[in-house]
Design an enzyme around this catalytic site. Sequence first.
Site, PDB file in Angstrom:
ATOM      1  N   SER A 139       0.872  -1.180   0.000  1.00 43.43           N
ATOM      2  CA  SER A 139       0.000   0.000   0.000  1.00 43.43           C
ATOM      3  C   SER A 139       0.903   1.221   0.000  1.00 43.43           C
ATOM      4  O   SER A 139       2.043   1.151   0.490  1.00 43.43           O
ATOM      5  CB  SER A 139      -0.868   0.010   1.265  1.00 43.43           C
ATOM      6  OG  SER A 139      -1.489   1.266   1.438  1.00 43.43           O
ATOM      7  N   TYR A 152      -1.267  -0.772  10.573  1.00 44.31           N
ATOM      8  CA  TYR A 152      -1.429  -1.074   9.141  1.00 44.31           C
ATOM      9  C   TYR A 152      -0.166  -0.681   8.374  1.00 44.31           C
ATOM     10  O   TYR A 152       0.356  -1.466   7.575  1.00 44.31           O
ATOM     11  CB  TYR A 152      -2.658  -0.342   8.602  1.00 44.31           C
ATOM     12  CG  TYR A 152      -3.002  -0.679   7.173  1.00 44.31           C
ATOM     13  CD1 TYR A 152      -3.645  -1.876   6.861  1.00 44.31           C
ATOM     14  CD2 TYR A 152      -2.693   0.195   6.129  1.00 44.31           C
ATOM     15  CE1 TYR A 152      -3.976  -2.185   5.543  1.00 44.31           C
ATOM     16  CE2 TYR A 152      -3.023  -0.109   4.816  1.00 44.31           C
ATOM     17  CZ  TYR A 152      -3.671  -1.299   4.530  1.00 44.31           C
ATOM     18  OH  TYR A 152      -3.980  -1.611   3.225  1.00 44.31           O
TER      19      TYR A 152
HETATM   20  N1  LIG Z   1      -8.986  -0.890  -0.431  1.00 41.02           N
HETATM   21  C1  LIG Z   1      -7.930  -0.101  -0.338  1.00 41.02           C
HETATM   22  O1  LIG Z   1      -8.065   1.136  -0.306  1.00 41.02           O
HETATM   23  C2  LIG Z   1      -6.546  -0.689  -0.309  1.00 41.02           C
HETATM   24  C3  LIG Z   1      -5.458   0.178  -0.533  1.00 41.02           C
HETATM   25  C4  LIG Z   1      -4.173  -0.344  -0.504  1.00 41.02           C
HETATM   26  C5  LIG Z   1      -3.975  -1.697  -0.279  1.00 41.02           C
HETATM   27  N2  LIG Z   1      -5.043  -2.506  -0.055  1.00 41.02           N
HETATM   28  C6  LIG Z   1      -4.769  -3.914   0.217  1.00 41.02           C
HETATM   29  O2  LIG Z   1      -5.395  -4.705  -0.762  1.00 41.02           O
HETATM   30  C7  LIG Z   1      -5.723  -5.981  -0.219  1.00 41.02           C
HETATM   31  C8  LIG Z   1      -7.177  -6.287  -0.527  1.00 41.02           C
HETATM   32  O3  LIG Z   1      -7.977  -5.367   0.182  1.00 41.02           O
HETATM   33  P1  LIG Z   1      -9.463  -4.982  -0.255  1.00 41.02           P
HETATM   34  O4  LIG Z   1      -9.520  -3.519  -0.320  1.00 41.02           O
HETATM   35  O5  LIG Z   1      -9.872  -5.793  -1.407  1.00 41.02           O
HETATM   36  O6  LIG Z   1     -10.242  -5.377   1.079  1.00 41.02           O
HETATM   37  P2  LIG Z   1     -11.385  -6.431   1.382  1.00 41.02           P
HETATM   38  O7  LIG Z   1     -12.487  -6.309   0.406  1.00 41.02           O
HETATM   39  O8  LIG Z   1     -11.689  -6.265   2.830  1.00 41.02           O
HETATM   40  O9  LIG Z   1     -10.645  -7.815   1.121  1.00 41.02           O
HETATM   41  C9  LIG Z   1      -9.799  -8.385   2.037  1.00 41.02           C
HETATM   42  C10 LIG Z   1     -10.090  -9.863   2.065  1.00 41.02           C
HETATM   43  O10 LIG Z   1      -9.180 -10.489   2.966  1.00 41.02           O
HETATM   44  C11 LIG Z   1      -9.832 -11.584   3.533  1.00 41.02           C
HETATM   45  N3  LIG Z   1      -9.186 -11.929   4.797  1.00 41.02           N
HETATM   46  C12 LIG Z   1      -9.068 -11.179   5.916  1.00 41.02           C
HETATM   47  N4  LIG Z   1      -8.449 -11.863   6.871  1.00 41.02           N
HETATM   48  C13 LIG Z   1      -8.163 -13.079   6.336  1.00 41.02           C
HETATM   49  C14 LIG Z   1      -7.542 -14.252   6.833  1.00 41.02           C
HETATM   50  N5  LIG Z   1      -7.077 -14.329   8.095  1.00 41.02           N
HETATM   51  N6  LIG Z   1      -7.425 -15.321   6.018  1.00 41.02           N
HETATM   52  C15 LIG Z   1      -7.889 -15.276   4.752  1.00 41.02           C
HETATM   53  N7  LIG Z   1      -8.490 -14.201   4.222  1.00 41.02           N
HETATM   54  C16 LIG Z   1      -8.625 -13.122   5.022  1.00 41.02           C
HETATM   55  C17 LIG Z   1     -11.294 -11.154   3.711  1.00 41.02           C
HETATM   56  O11 LIG Z   1     -12.180 -12.263   3.550  1.00 41.02           O
HETATM   57  P3  LIG Z   1     -12.707 -13.169   4.741  1.00 41.02           P
HETATM   58  O12 LIG Z   1     -13.274 -12.244   5.772  1.00 41.02           O
HETATM   59  O13 LIG Z   1     -13.725 -14.054   4.093  1.00 41.02           O
HETATM   60  O14 LIG Z   1     -11.536 -13.949   5.232  1.00 41.02           O
HETATM   61  C18 LIG Z   1     -11.500 -10.202   2.543  1.00 41.02           C
HETATM   62  O15 LIG Z   1     -12.193 -10.826   1.496  1.00 41.02           O
HETATM   63  C19 LIG Z   1      -5.411  -5.899   1.278  1.00 41.02           C
HETATM   64  O16 LIG Z   1      -4.167  -6.499   1.518  1.00 41.02           O
HETATM   65  C20 LIG Z   1      -5.336  -4.403   1.524  1.00 41.02           C
HETATM   66  O17 LIG Z   1      -4.515  -4.100   2.629  1.00 41.02           O
HETATM   67  C21 LIG Z   1      -6.318  -2.035  -0.088  1.00 41.02           C
END
Ligand SMILES: NC(=O)c1ccc[n+]([C@@H]2O[C@H](COP(=O)([O-])OP(=O)(O)OC[C@H]3O[C@@H](n4cnc5c(N)ncnc54)[C@H](OP(=O)(O)O)[C@@H]3O)[C@@H](O)[C@H]2O)c1
Length: 262
Positions: A139, A152
Amino acid sequence: MTETFSGKTVWITGAGTGIGRELAIQLARSGARVAVSGRQQDRLEALAAAHPGIHPYPLDVTREADSRQVYDRIEQALGVPDLVVMSAGIWVLMDAVEYSASEAARVMTVNYQGAVNTAAAALPAMRARGRGQLCFMGSVAGYRGIPRAALYCASKAALIAHAEALRTDLAHAGVDVSIVNCGFVRTPMVAANDFPMPGIIEADDAARRILDSLATRRFEIAFPWQVVMQTKLMRLLPYWLYFALIRRVVQDGPFGLGKPKY
Ligand SMILES: NC(=O)c1ccc[n+]([C@@H]2O[C@H](COP(=O)([O-])OP(=O)(O)OC[C@H]3O[C@@H](n4cnc5c(N)ncnc54)[C@H](OP(=O)(O)O)[C@@H]3O)[C@@H](O)[C@H]2O)c1
């Protein structure tokens, strides 16, 4: 450039929602065999039912032995993955009054150790075959410590350093390592944020950008460029200037993370 992955096997964690989900859908549409993991089985099954080519493999990435077992099942059913995307992650804001070692451990265990567990499960077969791609989700928050986001930011900074080192370590093994450093993406992760999120983009747009860059095997996949440029410039500032600016931004500025509670 999703055609690059046609006929290939891909494993994506955190694929039940958000960026991981969009990556899975776009890859499956382009003809890839996609194994999707996350903790919530019903979401993965619904995704697989709606999209031929997607196969559910429920997993909590914090469990190392389970990660290996799930990997073995994927390899048996779909073959050695050509690409593994570690998208599982959690986003936590924490005020100084809530400072907690157990919360810090929880964030590092999911965001950092969880990604390492996934990569470690797939890497031996990739090395043996002499090819593969590992994609970590960092990120722009990993570039510098952002107020209220210490846990984070630390987890993402760890992933960036980890990926940088691994890129060189694996260069001669035929395994490419990439890191995605994006700004805000509209997903369930940020849905509860009660502050403005400048430059936010949609998850399908983010997935397209990631796949286009993965096709070129680039190391850092960073977007949108305006946010990346600003945060990279912040990284170059001397601390006195950085702290002066970040306080102003946090308390009154456009990022408006809110006044910290001490
Ligand atoms: N959205 C943003 O603005 C942003 C910006 C920069 C980076 N990111 C990064 O991009 C990645 C994806 O994020 P996103 O925005 O798509 O968020 P999201 O929709 O919340 O997706 C994250 C996923 O991780 C899964 N997860 C959480 N804990 C877990 C565990 N212990 N084991 C397996 N799965 C797990 C969750 O599913 P379950 O609850 O079903 O396990 C969820 O589907 C993350 O690493 C995040 O830090 C996001």
